[in-house]
Every structure is written in structure tokens, then in C-alpha cells.
Design a protein around this motif. Structure first.
Motif, short mmCIF file in Angstrom:
data_model
loop_
_atom_site.label_atom_id
_atom_site.label_comp_id
_atom_site.label_asym_id
_atom_site.label_seq_id
_atom_site.Cartn_x
_atom_site.Cartn_y
_atom_site.Cartn_z
N GLN A 31 62.65 47.95 38.35
CA GLN A 31 61.82 47.53 37.22
C GLN A 31 60.94 46.35 37.61
O GLN A 31 59.74 46.32 37.30
N GLN A 32 61.53 45.38 38.31
CA GLN A 32 60.75 44.22 38.74
C GLN A 32 59.69 44.62 39.76
O GLN A 32 58.55 44.14 39.71
N ALA A 33 60.06 45.51 40.68
CA ALA A 33 59.09 45.97 41.68
C ALA A 33 57.94 46.73 41.01
O ALA A 33 56.78 46.57 41.39
N SER A 34 58.26 47.54 40.01
CA SER A 34 57.23 48.29 39.30
C SER A 34 56.27 47.35 38.57
O SER A 34 55.06 47.56 38.56
N LYS A 35 56.83 46.30 37.95
CA LYS A 35 55.98 45.34 37.26
C LYS A 35 55.08 44.61 38.24
O LYS A 35 53.89 44.37 37.97
N ARG A 36 55.66 44.24 39.39
CA ARG A 36 54.85 43.54 40.38
C ARG A 36 53.76 44.45 40.93
O ARG A 36 52.64 44.01 41.18
N LEU A 37 54.09 45.73 41.11
CA LEU A 37 53.07 46.66 41.58
C LEU A 37 51.93 46.77 40.57
O LEU A 37 50.75 46.79 40.94
N GLU A 38 52.30 46.82 39.30
CA GLU A 38 51.28 46.86 38.25
C GLU A 38 50.41 45.61 38.29
O GLU A 38 49.19 45.66 38.17
N LEU A 39 51.06 44.43 38.49
CA LEU A 39 50.32 43.18 38.58
C LEU A 39 49.32 43.22 39.73
O LEU A 39 48.14 42.89 39.55
N TYR A 40 49.77 43.61 40.91
CA TYR A 40 48.89 43.58 42.08
C TYR A 40 47.77 44.61 41.96
O TYR A 40 46.65 44.35 42.41
N LYS A 41 48.06 45.75 41.36
CA LYS A 41 46.99 46.74 41.18
C LYS A 41 45.95 46.24 40.18
O LYS A 41 44.74 46.45 40.36
N LYS A 42 46.42 45.58 39.12
CA LYS A 42 45.46 45.00 38.16
C LYS A 42 44.65 43.90 38.82
O LYS A 42 43.44 43.78 38.59
N ALA A 43 45.33 43.10 39.64
CA ALA A 43 44.61 42.03 40.35
C ALA A 43 43.56 42.62 41.28
O ALA A 43 42.45 42.09 41.39
N ARG A 44 43.92 43.72 41.96
CA ARG A 44 42.94 44.36 42.84
C ARG A 44 41.74 44.87 42.05
O ARG A 44 40.59 44.71 42.47
N ASP A 45 42.02 45.45 40.88
CA ASP A 45 40.92 45.93 40.04
C ASP A 45 40.05 44.78 39.55
O ASP A 45 38.82 44.90 39.48
N GLU A 46 40.72 43.65 39.21
CA GLU A 46 39.97 42.48 38.76
C GLU A 46 39.05 41.98 39.87
O GLU A 46 37.87 41.66 39.63
N VAL A 47 39.58 41.91 41.08
CA VAL A 47 38.77 41.43 42.20
C VAL A 47 37.61 42.39 42.46
O VAL A 47 36.47 41.97 42.69
N ASP A 48 37.91 43.68 42.41
CA ASP A 48 36.86 44.68 42.67
C ASP A 48 35.79 44.69 41.60
O ASP A 48 34.65 45.11 41.85
N SER A 49 36.16 44.23 40.39
CA SER A 49 35.18 44.27 39.29
C SER A 49 34.14 43.17 39.39
O SER A 49 33.14 43.18 38.67
N VAL A 50 34.39 42.19 40.24
CA VAL A 50 33.45 41.08 40.39
C VAL A 50 32.59 41.33 41.63
O VAL A 50 33.09 41.60 42.70
N SER A 51 31.28 41.26 41.48
CA SER A 51 30.38 41.46 42.64
C SER A 51 30.17 40.11 43.32
O SER A 51 29.62 39.18 42.73
N TRP A 52 30.67 40.01 44.55
CA TRP A 52 30.60 38.73 45.26
C TRP A 52 29.27 38.54 45.96
O TRP A 52 28.63 39.48 46.40
N ALA A 53 28.89 37.29 46.06
CA ALA A 53 27.68 36.96 46.80
C ALA A 53 27.91 37.23 48.29
O ALA A 53 28.95 36.91 48.82
N ARG A 54 26.96 37.82 48.93
CA ARG A 54 27.09 38.14 50.36
C ARG A 54 26.38 37.11 51.20
O ARG A 54 25.34 36.61 50.84
#
Length: 588
Positions: A565-588
Motif C-alpha cells: 500500500q505504501q509503495a503504491s502510494k509512493r508510486l502514485e506520488l512520483y508519477k504525479k510529480a513526473r507529470d507536474e514536471v512535464d507540464s511545465v515548459s522549461w527555459a532552454r
């Protein structure tokens, strides 16, 4: 280009998610801490050094608990988000996401109440942070972490370790690559002549205790602060880089720059952590479906996984099966050699058994009944080694069942199913053992019930070739007579020895036969059956069970369920974090 608001907001969202899952740094988690990788601004200082006043100056509101001694007993993650001029300012807590606070006196009370919920009314500290978001036209986009004040001694109600505990907590924040606010203020320090730092010193003017007691407005206090630095003969030349407003802007700019620089390493950590957690979940196994059909399928698959390992042990793919051959090649022959045939076929015992078999009429040529009794009595000794071979193989098979269950990784999740499979397997092995014992005893009994005729048809011919019954030389009889032994006695002794020798030869022939036939019977009745039908009866019983009974078999170890259960929650956290990072367009 990613805006300052989007960058700091990204970190804010990830921090809130981390706290919800119990990840607030410190290295106590099984996986890499995402919290530790996030840039932030830490507020550090001694107790009563003015940290609360600095924060309130930056926010422009009175909202922090005040008092003597240790007031801040949990980290306060303060997330500031700027609103347009004229919009209503409000506050939200991470643990109360649907309630907006517009009365900042109630914000202060809730900080105190939430602290007490974790630490109690004592003066203990806790590393579990409180998340507070303040939305206001009077702030810049910024995240600050207010930490408990450093102290030199413990006060009443605090453990002796409180000094070290606070220092360790503060150190865990300031040792990472972050920006720190140090509550410490003199002109030579501000000019950078005393302590040179990577980030500049910024001086601020807090409200006096009298002003705090009079509830002097924070906006008015800011204006008074600006006037002070602009008119001060000591700090006037630094006025453009002094004050709480400048500090907030500087921190916001530096935090945004730090976040931008750390994004690649944060992304790398997120991807690495996702791989680690998915690997852990594969090891733990996925959650079990509530559907009875799916549960039955899962049970059968787990049984097949165990059965494959068990067969690998028997077939040599895993160690253990060779012990069965050891029973046949070592244990059985050794047991056969130890049988007491010397005692049973001694001349005295042969004489006794043959005489009893003759009754009142001694045999005329060959004592057939005596032979039969001697052979039957000898063959009964073979029962012990035959049954011992069955038991020895049964023990090996039970051990292989136990090892196979232990080696089946998929079964480790389900202790109840493990016990059920072990029980069913052992019950089957018991049935195979019973049938095997019946079979090997039949082999011994068959040897007793019908003797090999050709072996005994040769015996009279051997007597005739020898000239005298028992092979006794007449001259020897004369010498023995002269020595005091009668010819009849000497003849009788040789006769009985010959009978014993003949029976011994026959028994040895049967021993060789049983040495080959008993292993065949044991393998056929036990080993082959175990390979082919070990769980057949269990499969039949499983097919009759209903959903509730199937679910009971798949009742997992609670500790393992918690880990998943804890691993599943952490996986959900990291996947959401990845989506959050991907949603921001960074300056190159």
C-alpha cells in the motif's frame, strides 16, 4: 519559459504530496526521498531570535504563535502565492484543504492545535511538517520552512536530548543545497565584511515588542522599515538592498533560479524512484481481485508455481531429489546386510525348526516343510528394510514440499494458502506412502507364497553327486566313532548345515531381487505419484469453494499488505510529480 509562479508552485504541489505520504526527508524511508531533493528556503535561528517576526514581515500578517521558550515545535512549510491587487487574501492548511481562513488569528490557533495533535501538550518536537498556504496581494511567490529555534538547554517537560534533536532537524535542512535565512544583524555583517556567504545578508527591522502588543499593522510596519533604512546614517547606503520586502523578492528570485537548476536532477530522481518502486511492487505482487473467478485463477497459478519448483527438485533442476537415490543405493542395501540371518539359519535353529516341522514322522529325504518354514521366517525379515525405504523416501518428499513452498516467491504473500498447500501436499504424500507400503509388503509376501522351484530341484542331485547324505566320508565316520562321536550325530549336523546353507543361498537370491524391485515400487507409488498428482485432490476441493472461502486463502500478511500500500502510494506520488514536471515548459 517557465514562470516563477509555475516553478515555485510545482515544488509546492510536490511538497504537499510528499507530506501526505509521510515523506518529509530525514532518510528514514526505504526509497530515495523526493522531499530532500526539492529546493526550499529554511528559516534558522535561536529561540526568541525574531524568526516569527521575520516571517510575519514577509507575509504582512500576524499569524504565528508566540510565547517564551520553544514555540515552533514542528516544521512549518509556508507557501506564499501572490494574488492580484484587490483580491481577498486567505490561508489554507494542507491537512484542511477545503477550508479557507480569512481570520489570521484563527490561522495562529490552528497552527498551535495542529502542533498539539502530533506532539501533544508537551514541549516535544516532531519532524512532521505543517503545510500552510497564504494567498495575498502583499506577498511574492515564495516557499519558506520555519524550523524550531535552536537552544542550549532543555526546559521542564523536555527530554535531555531536545538540544541535539533540534540541532539534527535543523542540520538536515541546512546541509542540503538550499537558501537559509539566518536571524543575525549588524552593519559589518550586512556589508559582507564579517561573514562572506554565497547569498548576501539582508537586514530587516522587526516590530518592537510594544508594537506587537499594540497590534501595529504589518503594512504600516513595512512602511516604517523602509523609512528607517532610507534615513539611517549607518544603513542608508544599503537601503536599496534592505528590508523585508527586498528579502522576500530576493528569496523568491533565488529560489526560482535554484529550482530551475535542480530540475534535471529532480527528474532523474523521480524516474529512478519509479523504477525502484515498480520493481518492489513486482516483488510484492499486485493486489488481488475481489472477483471469485480471478481469485480461483490466482490460487491455481500459485499452486502451479509451487508444483514446478517441487518437480525441479525431483528432476535435478534444484538440489534434494538425489537423496531419494541415496535411500536405494545406500540405506536399503545396508539394512539388508544387517538382517540377522546368521542367527536364524544357525545349525541349532535349523535343527529346531526342521524337527518341529517333521512332527512325529521325520522326513525321509528332504524336509520340505522345514525348508518352507525356514524360508518363510527368513523372508519376513525383509519387511523391515522395505518399509523403512518407504518411510525414508516419504521424509525426503515432505522436506522437498517444505523447501519448495519456501522457495516459491509468489506464495510468500499468502501464509494461509501456504499452509493449505503444505497440508494438502502432506495428505497426498501420506496416501502415497500407505499404498507404497502395501506394495512392498506384497513383494515380500509374493516371494514367500511361491518359491522358485528350479532352485530346489537341483538340491537332491547335489546330494546324490556327493555320494552320502550330507557329504559325509565313511572314513571320517570311523575316525569320529573312535573319537566318541556317533556317525548318526555327525550325519545329522552336516545335514542341517546343508539345509541352512541352501536356505541362505535362496534368501540371498531373494534379497537381490528385492533390492531391485523395492526401489521400483517406491518410485512408482510415491515419487511418480507425487510428480503427477500431488495437488489433484486439492484442486478438486478448491473448485468447490465459494468467493469468501477463496478470499480467506488469499489473506495476505498484514505487514506485506502495508508495504504494498505504501509503495503504491509512493508510486502514485512520483508519477504525479513526473507529470507536474512535464507540464511545465522549461527555459532552454
Amino acid at each position: 519559459m517557465a514562470t516563477m509562479e509555475s516553478l515555485i508552485g510545482l515544488v509546492n504541489r510536490i511538497q504537499r504530496a510528499c507530506t501526505a505520504l509521510g515523506d518529509y526527508g530525514g532518510g528514514d524511508n526505504a526509497f530515495s526521498s523526493l522531499w530532500d531533493a526539492l529546493p526550499s528556503v529554511a528559516v534558522v535561528g535561536g529561540q526568541s531570535s525574531g524568526k516569527s517576526s521575520v516571517l510575519e514581515s514577509i507575509v504582512g500578517r500576524d499569524f504565528l504563535p508566540r510565547g517564551s521558550g520553544i514555540v515552533t515545535r514542528r516544521p512549518l512549510v509556508l507557501q506564499l502565492q501572490k494574488l492580484e491587487d484587490g483580491q481577498q487574501e486567505y490561508a489554507e492548511f494542507g491537512h484542511m484543504p477545503r477550508r479557507k481562513f480569512t481570520d489570521f488569528a484563527m490561522v495562529r490557533k490552528e497552527i498551535q492545535d495542529e502542533t498539539d495533535r502530533i506532539t501533544g501538550k508537551s514541549k516535544q518536537i516532531s519532524p512532521v511538517p505543517i503545510h500552510l498556504s497564504i494567498y495575498s496581494p502583499h506577498v511574492v511567490n515564495l516557499t519558506l520552512i520555519d524550523l524550531p529555534g535552536l537552544t542550549k538547554v532543555a526546559v521542564d517537560g523536555q527530554p535531555e536530548s531536545i538540544v541535539e534533536d533540534i540541532e539534527n532537524m535543523v542540520r538536515s535542512y541546512v546541509e542540503k543545497v538550499k537558501i537559509n535565512i539566518l536571524c543575525h544583524s549588524f552593519v559589518y555583517v550586512l556589508e559582507g565584511r564579517a561573514y562572506r556567504l554565497q547569498h548576501p545578508w539582508v537586514g530587516i527591522v522587526n516590530r518592537s515588542q510594544a508594537e506587537i502588543n499594540k497590534n501595529v499593522d504589518m503594512i504600516a510596519a513595512r512602511r516604517k522599515e523602509r523609512e528607517y533604512f532610507a534615513s539611517s546614517p549607518d544603513y542608508g547606503h544599503l537601503s536599496s538592498k534592505m528590508g523585508s520586502e527586498y528579502l522576500a523578492k530576493l528569496l523568491s528570485k533565488d529560489l526560482e533560479s535554484t529550482i530551475r537548476a535542480r530540475i534535471p536532477s529532480i527528474t532523474s530522481l523521480i524516474n529512478k524512484s519509479i523504477d525502484e518502486i515498480e520493481s518492489e511492487l513486482d516483488h510484492l505482487g499486485r493486489p488481488i481481485s475481489v472477483d471469485a473467478g480471478a481469485q480461483l485463477y490466482t490460487i491455481l497459478e500459485l499452486c502451479r508455481a509451487f508444483d514446478r519448483i517441487f518437480k525441479e527438485h525431483l528432476d535435478g533442476g534444484r538440489p534434494g531429489g538425489d537423496r531419494i537415490y541415496g535411500v536405494f543405493d545406500n540405506q536399503l542395501p545396508a539394512a539388508l546386510r544387517k538382517l540377522p540371518f546368521d542367527r536364524h539359519l544357525s545349525m541349532q535353529n535349523v535343527r529346531k525348526i526342521v524337527s518341529e516341522a517333521d512332527g512325529y514322522q521325520p522326513h525321509l529325504i528332504a524336509p520340505e516343510q522345514g525348508y518352507r518354514r525356514l524360508i518363510e521366517g527368513s523372508l519376513n525379515y525383509f519387511r523391515g528394510p522395505a518399509e523403512a525405504s518407504v518411510d525414508a523416501v516419504h521424509f525426503v518428499l515432505k522436506e522437498l514440499v517444505r523447501k519448495s513452498i519456501g522457495e516459491c516467491q509468489e506464495l510468500k504473500r499468502f501464509p494461509t494458502l501456504q499452509s493449505a498447500i503444505a497440508g494438502a501436499s502432506n495428505e497426498s504424500l501420506e496416501r502415497f506412502r500407505d499404498e507404497s507400503k502395501k506394495t512392498v509388503i506384497r513383494l515380500v509376501d509374493m516371494e514367500s507364497s511361491y518359491l522358485t522351484v528350479d532352485f530346489f530341484r537341483n538340491l537332491p542331485q547335489e546330494v546324490e553327486k556327493m555320494g552320502n547324505p550330507g557329504g559325509v566320508n565313511p572314513r571320517e565316520n570311523s575316525r569320529e566313532n573312535s573319537a566318541g562321536a556317533s556317525p548318526a550325530d555327525r550325519y545329522a549336523d552336516a545335514h542341517f548345515r546343508r539345509i541352512g546353507s541352501n536356505v541362505s543361498s535362496y534368501v540371498n537370491m531373494v534379497s537381490d531381487t528385492l533390492r531391485n524391485s523395492v526401489p521400483k515400487a517406491v518410485v512408482y507409488c510415491q515419487v511418480k505419484e507425487a510428480k503427477q498428482n500431488l495437488l489433484n485432490y486439492f484442486y478438486t476441493q478448491i473448485g468447490k469453494k465459494e468467493g469468501k472461502q477463496l478470499a480467506e486463502l488469499l489473506d495476505e500478511d498484514p505487514a506485506l499488505m502495508e508495504r504494498r500500500q505504501q509503495a503504491s502510494k509512493r508510486l502514485e506520488l512520483y508519477k504525479k510529480a513526473r507529470d507536474e514536471v512535464d507540464s511545465v515548459s522549461w527555459a532552454r
